[in-house]
Write an enzyme that holds these catalytic residues in place. Sequence first.
Site, mmCIF file in Angstrom:
data_model
loop_
_atom_site.group_PDB
_atom_site.id
_atom_site.type_symbol
_atom_site.label_atom_id
_atom_site.label_comp_id
_atom_site.label_asym_id
_atom_site.label_seq_id
_atom_site.Cartn_x
_atom_site.Cartn_y
_atom_site.Cartn_z
ATOM 1 N N ASP A 103 66.826 7.382 2.876
ATOM 2 C CA ASP A 103 68.227 7.013 2.629
ATOM 3 C C ASP A 103 69.121 8.215 2.914
ATOM 4 O OD1 ASP A 103 67.297 4.593 1.720
ATOM 5 O OD2 ASP A 103 67.306 5.223 -0.387
HETATM 6 N N1 URA Z 1 62.595 5.038 -1.386
HETATM 7 C C1 URA Z 1 63.938 5.025 -1.566
HETATM 8 O O1 URA Z 1 64.446 4.355 -2.444
HETATM 9 N N2 URA Z 1 64.680 5.778 -0.738
HETATM 10 C C2 URA Z 1 64.170 6.564 0.220
HETATM 11 O O2 URA Z 1 64.915 7.245 0.920
HETATM 12 C C3 URA Z 1 62.782 6.567 0.392
HETATM 13 C C4 URA Z 1 62.015 5.787 -0.422
#
Ligand code: URA
Length: 244
Positions: A103
């Site tokens: 993310d």
């Molecule tokens: N899980 C998440 O919620 N975000 C990420 O960036 C990676 C795994």
Amino acid sequence: MMRLDRFLCETGFGTRSQVKELLKKGQVLVNGQAAKRPEQKIEEGKDVVLCGGKQAVYAQAVYLMLYKPAGTVSATEDAKERTVLDLLDTGDRRDLFPVGRLDKDSEGLLLLTSDGELAHRLLSPKKHVDKVYYARVEGRVAEEHAERFAAGLDIGEKAPTLPAALEILKSGEISEVRVTVREGKFHQVKRMFAAVGCRVIYLKRLRMGTLALDETLKAGEYRRLTEDEIRDLKRLTGQAERPE
Ligand code: URA
């Protein structure tokens, strides 16, 4: 040296079965001679291979480990946001793409490569490659949560999550944990904590399969993978077991 069919796949002429068809149809010339045998050995950079009149040019795949900083998006281009490729020197950028996503507000290990086959294998839901994250979480994380992570959680998908390991490093109003998941669903870790009433406030990926984030890298820095790291990832996903 590698097999002709693999050479053609890796230079973008299709899947193994498509390449087999091209060979059968006599579309492939090696050093001017029609080639029909998929197992014929090719020396990269020496033999001249033409497929349908186009030269198959072999470029060695590139593998980079990036310490993705928060605030960048895991994409090759974006109209508004800074992408992870924007962090690379221009000479390092060609044909690279991130293997999976973190993310925008997450940080940590991101593999960038031009090796489509390895990327596909690492991301395949069938392979269950472990991903390890360090997280800070709002809420008191307890053993009961670890049991629920191990049992599988309802995060609004058709099936519950696969068993995940939750290691509690610190339990408090803000807890610190290490989580190992074997899938890569959208916002997976955040949704798993939300399912047990907690909120992830910081997330960093530490490992993907055999590949661990190099602790000497700072956020925004990257380096090439070593030969051993590449070999281990290929072994993990079964890529090295294919005949050369
Ligand atoms: N899980 C998440 O919620 N975000 C990420 O960036 C990676 C795994």
